[in-house]
Design an enzyme around this catalytic site. Structure first.
Site, mmCIF file in Angstrom:
data_model
loop_
_atom_site.group_PDB
_atom_site.id
_atom_site.type_symbol
_atom_site.label_atom_id
_atom_site.label_comp_id
_atom_site.label_asym_id
_atom_site.label_seq_id
_atom_site.Cartn_x
_atom_site.Cartn_y
_atom_site.Cartn_z
ATOM 1 N N ASP A 1 25.573 3.388 71.154
ATOM 2 C CA ASP A 1 26.281 4.367 70.337
ATOM 3 C C ASP A 1 25.586 4.743 69.066
ATOM 4 O O ASP A 1 25.776 6.231 68.691
ATOM 5 C CB ASP A 1 27.625 3.291 69.860
ATOM 6 C CG ASP A 1 28.595 4.416 68.997
ATOM 7 O OD1 ASP A 1 28.226 4.227 67.770
ATOM 8 O OD2 ASP A 1 29.406 5.018 69.257
ATOM 9 N N LYS B 1 30.544 12.131 68.901
ATOM 10 C CA LYS B 1 29.706 11.690 69.830
ATOM 11 C C LYS B 1 29.717 10.121 70.274
ATOM 12 O O LYS B 1 30.662 9.451 69.331
ATOM 13 C CB LYS B 1 27.973 11.578 69.454
ATOM 14 C CG LYS B 1 27.835 11.221 67.940
ATOM 15 C CD LYS B 1 27.981 9.939 67.604
ATOM 16 C CE LYS B 1 27.411 8.840 68.408
ATOM 17 N NZ LYS B 1 27.847 7.312 68.016
ATOM 18 N N ILE C 1 35.037 6.942 60.749
ATOM 19 C CA ILE C 1 33.843 8.176 60.514
ATOM 20 C C ILE C 1 34.799 9.451 60.324
ATOM 21 O O ILE C 1 34.408 10.000 59.253
ATOM 22 C CB ILE C 1 33.168 8.500 61.720
ATOM 23 C CG1 ILE C 1 32.086 9.536 61.705
ATOM 24 C CG2 ILE C 1 34.184 9.006 62.925
ATOM 25 C CD1 ILE C 1 31.191 9.009 60.626
#
Ligand SMILES: NC(=O)C1=CN([C@@H]2O[C@H](COP(=O)(O)OP(=O)(O)OC[C@H]3O[C@@H](n4cnc5c(N)ncnc54)[C@H](O)[C@@H]3O)[C@@H](O)[C@H]2O)C=CC1
Ligand SMILES: O=C1O[C@@H]([C@H](O)CO)[C@H](O)[C@H]1O
Length: 308
Positions: free
Chosen positions: A168, A90, A14
């Protein structure tokens, strides 16, 4: 005005796909150092640990955390002890208790903290929230299904305790739902489908409600086909609102609506910049609380082993 000097921990998927491009596109930030255990980041100083970065690296004002949730708590605490602003991917931590502690520690340190629920920044979310504000809600159906092999290739951590498995990505849908719906949500029941060789679920069915008994259902699936299904349909007395493509597309009674042109991570970093300027924080715990509650009350069903 001097840019915010940014360090980043965890230069993985990410960080490469979203964070670094968003940082480079925002002149309010300058990425000056990375701490990672995998491949280094080009164009900046690289370190093998956050401690090494803080001790020997260039001065940073803020740090973005893109590591797996397991172990992230100690890393963020290290940054807070050094007086840095923190942006946390997150889910914020591997446990609710850790996340609650970070909220307190950010306040005590007098820095800015952001729990980056990136799906809340999808282009259609604010227009959806505005439309829903004056409507009478009747039911919510969440379908959040994707291929873990596409979005988390070779990431063993996601199947280990604290990795959340299908929650997730599923937590992204919960972050949208808790942003769109005015009242707190409660998990009434859940079924977690756990592969024989994993510690976290590959699929889940969840029944939730709010204080007015709004019926909210969610289906999460991590072993879905190549084409993702990231949709939320909210039936109201006045019409049907539907978010698709993770909130990038908004339609009302089947008619596509105008949405923001800004991407999720550009908006995340613009928000982080604003929090630092305003000397405040945005660290919502509700999506993680719903995941914790799903694990508390969820029945477990064993399913066939998962192989990446
Ligand atoms: N994969 C995706 O599509 C998305 C992932 N996320 C979130 O971002 C976080 C990271 O996910 P990915 O990038 O997919 O994982 P990843 O496994 O690709 O990257 C994690 C990186 O952290 C590094 N790392 C681990 N422990 C470290 C430590 N103690 N110090 C320094 N570096 C360390 C690893 O070397 C790796 O480069 C997760 O919380 C995930 O939920 C958010 C949006 C999308
Ligand atoms: O946060 C996440 O988003 C999905 C995917 O990247 C869609 O954005 C991924 O499975 C999850 O970690």
């Amino acid at each position: 005005m001097q840019p915010i000097r940014l360090g980043l921990v965890g230069y993985g998927k990410i960080a490469q796909d979203q964070h670094v491009p968003a940082i480079h596109a925002n002149p309010a930030f300058q990425l000056v150092a990375v701490a990672t255990q995998g491949q280094p980041c080009a164009g900046v100083e690289n370190f093998r640990s956050l401690g090494e970065l803080l001790e020997n690296g260039p001065q940073v004002d803020a740090i973005a955390f893109c590591t797996p949730p397991q172990g992230r708590f100690a890393l963020v605490q290290q940054a807070l002890a050094a007086g840095k602003h923190v942006l946390v991917e997150k889910p914020p931590c591997a446990t609710l208790g850790e996340a609650m502690a970070l909220v307190e520690q950010v306040r005590e340190q007098g820095v800015s903290g952001l729990f980056a629920w990136h799906s809340r920044y999808a282009p259609g979310i604010e227009a959806a929230r505005d439309w829903l504000a004056s409507r009478t809600l009747q039911s919510v159906q969440i379908d959040w299904k994707e291929d873990v092999r596409k979005w988390h290739p070779g990431q063993a951590w996601i199947w280990q305790p604290g990795g959340l498995g299908v929650f997730d990505p599923g937590i992204n849908a919960l972050s949208i739902a808790t942003h769109l719906l005015a009242l707190p949500l409660f998990v009434e029941s859940a079924e977690l489908r756990v592969p024989d060789n994993c510690q976290s679920p590959i699929a889940a069915s969840i029944k939730m409600a709010d204080a007015r008994h709004l019926d909210i259902r969610a289906e999460f699936d991590f072993d879905h086909g190549h084409d993702e299904l990231w949709s939320i349909e909210i039936r109201c007395a006045e019409g049907v609102l539907r978010l698709d493509n993770g909130g990038a597309l908004l339609s009302i009674d089947g008619v596509r609506q105008a949405v923001s042109e800004e991407g999720e991570y550009a908006a995340v970093y613009r928000h982080f910049q604003q929090l630092i300027n305003d000397k405040t924080s945005d660290m919502d715990l509700q999506p993680l609380r719903l995941v914790a509650d799903s694990f508390f009350v969820g029945s477990r069903a064993a399913v066939e082993p998962f192989y990446d």
